[in-house]
Design an enzyme around this catalytic site. Sequence first.
Site, PDB file in Angstrom:
ATOM      1  N   SER A   1       0.728  -1.122  -0.117  1.00 22.58           N
ATOM      2  CA  SER A   1       0.032  -0.245  -0.122  1.00 22.58           C
ATOM      3  C   SER A   1       0.743   1.268   0.032  1.00 22.58           C
ATOM      4  CB  SER A   1      -0.798  -0.074   1.319  1.00 22.58           C
ATOM      5  OG  SER A   1      -1.652   1.090   1.343  1.00 22.58           O
TER       6      SER A   1
ATOM      7  N   TYR B   1      -1.966  -1.021  10.564  1.00 27.53           N
ATOM      8  CA  TYR B   1      -1.780  -1.070   8.931  1.00 27.53           C
ATOM      9  C   TYR B   1      -0.182  -0.879   8.246  1.00 27.53           C
ATOM     10  CZ  TYR B   1      -3.910  -0.971   4.152  1.00 27.53           C
ATOM     11  OH  TYR B   1      -4.107  -1.431   2.960  1.00 27.53           O
TER      12      TYR B   1
HETATM   13  P1  NAP Z   1     -11.685  -5.498   0.440  1.00 29.25           P
HETATM   14  O1  NAP Z   1     -12.700  -5.081  -0.725  1.00 29.25           O
HETATM   15  O2  NAP Z   1     -12.055  -5.413   1.884  1.00 29.25           O
HETATM   16  O3  NAP Z   1     -11.291  -6.981  -0.051  1.00 29.25           O
HETATM   17  C1  NAP Z   1     -10.234  -7.783   0.791  1.00 29.25           C
HETATM   18  C2  NAP Z   1     -10.930  -9.198   0.681  1.00 29.25           C
HETATM   19  O4  NAP Z   1      -9.776 -10.321   1.760  1.00 29.25           O
HETATM   20  C3  NAP Z   1     -12.300  -9.449   1.400  1.00 29.25           C
HETATM   21  O5  NAP Z   1     -13.026 -10.459   0.708  1.00 29.25           O
HETATM   22  C4  NAP Z   1     -11.888 -10.171   2.752  1.00 29.25           C
HETATM   23  O6  NAP Z   1     -12.723 -10.777   3.287  1.00 29.25           O
HETATM   24  C5  NAP Z   1     -10.711 -10.958   2.530  1.00 29.25           C
HETATM   25  N1  NAP Z   1     -10.095 -11.240   3.539  1.00 29.25           N
HETATM   26  C6  NAP Z   1     -10.099 -10.589   4.828  1.00 29.25           C
HETATM   27  N2  NAP Z   1      -9.138 -11.248   5.520  1.00 29.25           N
HETATM   28  C7  NAP Z   1      -8.881 -12.482   5.074  1.00 29.25           C
HETATM   29  C8  NAP Z   1      -8.352 -13.489   5.573  1.00 29.25           C
HETATM   30  N3  NAP Z   1      -7.945 -13.817   6.776  1.00 29.25           N
HETATM   31  N4  NAP Z   1      -8.357 -14.755   4.771  1.00 29.25           N
HETATM   32  C9  NAP Z   1      -8.787 -14.544   3.677  1.00 29.25           C
HETATM   33  N5  NAP Z   1      -9.339 -13.736   3.324  1.00 29.25           N
HETATM   34  C10 NAP Z   1      -9.496 -12.536   3.974  1.00 29.25           C
HETATM   35  O7  NAP Z   1     -10.366  -4.782   0.298  1.00 29.25           O
HETATM   36  P2  NAP Z   1      -9.359  -4.191  -1.150  1.00 29.25           P
HETATM   37  O8  NAP Z   1      -9.657  -2.717  -1.137  1.00 29.25           O
HETATM   38  O9  NAP Z   1      -9.756  -5.118  -2.269  1.00 29.25           O
HETATM   39  O10 NAP Z   1      -7.968  -4.576  -0.486  1.00 29.25           O
HETATM   40  C11 NAP Z   1      -7.039  -5.744  -1.187  1.00 29.25           C
HETATM   41  C12 NAP Z   1      -5.801  -5.390  -0.619  1.00 29.25           C
HETATM   42  O11 NAP Z   1      -5.340  -4.017  -1.129  1.00 29.25           O
HETATM   43  C13 NAP Z   1      -5.573  -5.382   0.786  1.00 29.25           C
HETATM   44  O12 NAP Z   1      -4.237  -6.064   1.082  1.00 29.25           O
HETATM   45  C14 NAP Z   1      -5.474  -3.841   1.096  1.00 29.25           C
HETATM   46  O13 NAP Z   1      -4.754  -3.662   2.234  1.00 29.25           O
HETATM   47  C15 NAP Z   1      -4.806  -3.519  -0.171  1.00 29.25           C
HETATM   48  N6  NAP Z   1      -5.018  -1.841  -0.461  1.00 29.25           N
HETATM   49  C16 NAP Z   1      -6.116  -1.450  -0.762  1.00 29.25           C
HETATM   50  C17 NAP Z   1      -6.195  -0.150  -0.969  1.00 29.25           C
HETATM   51  C18 NAP Z   1      -7.647   0.478  -1.110  1.00 29.25           C
HETATM   52  O14 NAP Z   1      -7.623   1.605  -1.274  1.00 29.25           O
HETATM   53  N7  NAP Z   1      -8.550  -0.331  -1.179  1.00 29.25           N
HETATM   54  C19 NAP Z   1      -4.973   0.682  -0.886  1.00 29.25           C
HETATM   55  C20 NAP Z   1      -3.791   0.127  -0.753  1.00 29.25           C
HETATM   56  C21 NAP Z   1      -3.744  -1.097  -0.474  1.00 29.25           C
HETATM   57  P3  NAP Z   1     -13.764 -10.307   4.496  1.00 29.25           P
HETATM   58  O15 NAP Z   1     -14.906  -9.221   3.731  1.00 29.25           O
HETATM   59  O16 NAP Z   1     -14.790 -11.184   4.714  1.00 29.25           O
HETATM   60  O17 NAP Z   1     -12.933  -9.611   5.359  1.00 29.25           O
END
Ligand code: NAP
Length: 254
Positions: free
Chosen positions: A142, A155
């Site tokens: 991130s 985080y």
């Molecule tokens: P998201 O929409 O919340 O999707 C994350 C997925 O991971 C969800 O389906 C979640 O399930 C699942 N998950 C969480 N804990 C888990 C576990 N212990 N085992 C297996 N699956 C698990 O988030 P996203 O925004 O797509 O984020 C994806 C990645 O990008 C993450 O690593 C995040 O830190 C990173 N990121 C995101 C952003 C942003 O702005 N969105 C920016 C920088 C980095 P549940 O819904 O059941 O928890």
Amino acid sequence: MMRFEGKVIIVTGAGSGIGKAAATLFAGEGGMVALLDLDSKGVEETSNAITHQGGETLPLVYDVIDEQGVSNAVEQILQHYNRIDVLCNNAGIELSKPLVQTEGHEWDRVLAVNLKGMFLLSKHVLPHMISSGGGTVVNTSSISGLLGWPDSSAYCASKGGVIQLTREMAVEYGPHNIRVNCICPGTTVTPMIDRLLGLEEDPEGTALSIRAMHPLGRFAQPEEIARAMLFLASEEASFVTGAVLPVDGGYTAK
Ligand code: NAP
């Protein structure tokens, strides 16, 4: 020839957001995608959407911090596809709290899901990549792994750890023809960001000010992040390893 024809790809966090977009794009380029997520409904939705477009998936509901579960998932994938070419360690959770109010168990959970989960998947997948002659890993860090962001101690620490884990793995497994890279997304329109903005007193005002921090003046769409993941996983990036790629609309260029 599509870039991932005949390749087997694991995407964690494939039930939502960036992981869902990546799984869909990999499948659209001929990949066979193992979808791993805690959220059974999300995994099913991603799988149905991909199958509907003629793609191939193996939906799996596992927690990335459960080592026995991770080991079982990898065995299931090998039984089904007999190989693993790409691992996208993408599952992650956020926590928005000042450091002094963060409970020990909350810190532990964020570090476990965001960092230990990558270690466990890598530990169980890499031996198979080694024995088959190579592979690629893409980890999701991130902009919070590169810069400080208030109310995000756990985080930020976890995402900084992802960057160093990436470099360590690139150095350790390069000799086995395994490339390991990471992406650092800027703010991306996913359920994670919706949840974080929902905690704010003025979600619209906060969204406006965060958009303004990105020189491109907007949030990313999940597919814009996923395309960078596909590039790093593809043969186009054949000499790229240990790289930390901001995909952030210029956020970290300032
Ligand atoms: P998201 O929409 O919340 O999707 C994350 C997925 O991971 C969800 O389906 C979640 O399930 C699942 N998950 C969480 N804990 C888990 C576990 N212990 N085992 C297996 N699956 C698990 O988030 P996203 O925004 O797509 O984020 C994806 C990645 O990008 C993450 O690593 C995040 O830190 C990173 N990121 C995101 C952003 C942003 O702005 N969105 C920016 C920088 C980095 P549940 O819904 O059941 O928890």
